[in-house]
Scaffold this active site. Structure first.
Site, PDB file in Angstrom:
ATOM      1  N   GLY A  40      83.943  34.998  -1.798  1.00 40.64           N
ATOM      2  CA  GLY A  40      83.195  36.125  -1.253  1.00 40.64           C
ATOM      3  C   GLY A  40      83.390  37.399  -2.057  1.00 40.64           C
ATOM      4  N   ASP A  41      84.594  37.584  -2.606  1.00 41.63           N
ATOM      5  CA  ASP A  41      84.856  38.774  -3.414  1.00 41.63           C
ATOM      6  C   ASP A  41      84.105  38.715  -4.738  1.00 41.63           C
ATOM      7  OD1 ASP A  41      86.570  39.563  -1.375  1.00 41.63           O
ATOM      8  OD2 ASP A  41      88.298  38.599  -2.307  1.00 41.63           O
ATOM      9  N   GLY A  54      79.000  30.172   3.110  1.00 40.65           N
ATOM     10  CA  GLY A  54      79.882  29.106   2.679  1.00 40.65           C
ATOM     11  C   GLY A  54      79.185  28.181   1.701  1.00 40.65           C
ATOM     12  N   ALA A  55      79.360  26.885   1.883  1.00 39.93           N
ATOM     13  CA  ALA A  55      78.769  25.906   0.966  1.00 39.93           C
ATOM     14  C   ALA A  55      77.248  25.922   1.000  1.00 39.93           C
ATOM     15  CB  ALA A  55      79.282  24.510   1.305  1.00 39.93           C
ATOM     16  N   GLY A  96      75.464  28.522   0.651  1.00 36.82           N
ATOM     17  CA  GLY A  96      74.939  29.570  -0.212  1.00 36.82           C
ATOM     18  C   GLY A  96      74.923  30.931   0.441  1.00 36.82           C
TER      19      GLY A  96
END
Length: 289
Positions: A232-233, A204-205, A207
């Site tokens: 994520g893609d 997530g935020a 990294g």
């Protein structure tokens, strides 16, 4: 001879609908300010990002006739493809994901045949997303064993567990998926090293963490706001490009984190904000873990 490319496979393609509202109120009536409708599913998003990057890519999977007007390279199915709805409000995204149609044995066999033809000229194969009902739970494991090219696996649950046993070149779980795989909150990067294959875990935020037999690294992007649905893609797309080009692992991680952050700044999944990507490309610090 046909050109080499990156192949993405999406067994559970979807019609993605994104609504943007000022504030999401449970039980309330909402006036939608902006609507985006597109063909989606994780592998479709990865292919779209790779196309924007200028990479040679082919996407395949399973889709009904309506969705195949947008995804002509997909194997036809009789049942209706699923829909996914994303509601973006106050810079947060709320997702509603349908399970997908029932897939017959012959439809799955047709995808295996198509996969064999395409994977024969792929430099990298990316297997993405959930498996629809009717597809064997070891479906991704079957594809990994059939692939002559290195495979990146991005899925969850038992398909991830069985796919991992088939020996992909790299897996890309997020933190929740990695927690489910291990049965507990992971100790990064130590737990990744025990899985037997390279692991690129998105956090997530915070990294991402990359663990390989050559070492382990952490990278964190500057704070960005927007729709994180396709981040994520985009990360997976960068992994595929880096694997194809033979990019050193730390540089690959830095690029993937920058691209995923730039995807947050784009309005819908399957794209990224190019100026943000260019700005962040030189700002990502990678450190050994």
């Amino acid at each position: 001879m046909a050109a080499r490319m990156i192949l993405t496979v999406t067994p559970n393609a979807a019609l993605d609908v994104t609504y943007r509202v000022d504030t999401l109120r449970r039980g309330g009536t909402h006036r939608v300010g902006d609507v985006h409708t597109r063909a989606g599913g994780k592998g479709v998003n990865v292919a779209d990002v790779l196309t924007q990057l200028g990479e040679p890519v082919q996407a395949t999977g399973l889709a009904d006739d309506v969705l195949r007007t947008r995804l002509p390279g997909f194997v036809p199915i009789a049942g209706p493809s699923r829909r996914t709805v994303t509601v973006v409000s106050d810079e947060e995204a709320t997702l509603f994901n349908e399970p997908g149609p029932q897939i017959s044995a012959w439809e799955w066999a047709a995808l295996l045949t198509e996969f064999d033809l395409l994977a024969a000229r792929a430099d990298v194969v990316v297997l993405c997303g959930s498996l629809p009902p009717g597809v064997p739970v070891d479906g991704y494991a079957q594809l990994i064993r059939r692939s002559p090219a290195p495979v990146i696996l991005d899925t969850d649950g038992e398909p991830l567990r069985q796919g991992l046993a088939a020996g992909p070149a790299l897996i890309k779980p997020n933190l929740d998926e990695l927690t489910r795989l291990l049965g507990r909150k992971p100790d990064l990067p130590a737990d990744c090293a025990q899985l037997g294959v390279p692991v690129a875990a998105t956090l997530g935020a915070k990294g991402a963490c990359l663990s390989t037999s050559d070492g382990a690294w952490l990278a964190c992007p500057p704070a960005v706001t927007g729709n994180a649905t396709g981040a994520g893609d985009a990360f997976t797309a960068a992994l595929a490009r880096g694997l194809r080009l033979g990019t050193p692992w730390p540089d690959l991680l830095a690029d993937a984190v920058a691209l995923s952050a730039a995807a947050v700044c784009a309005p819908v999944a399957g794209t990224f904000d190019d100026p943000t990507y260019r700005r962040l490309a030189g700002l990502i610090t990678v450190r050994e873990a």
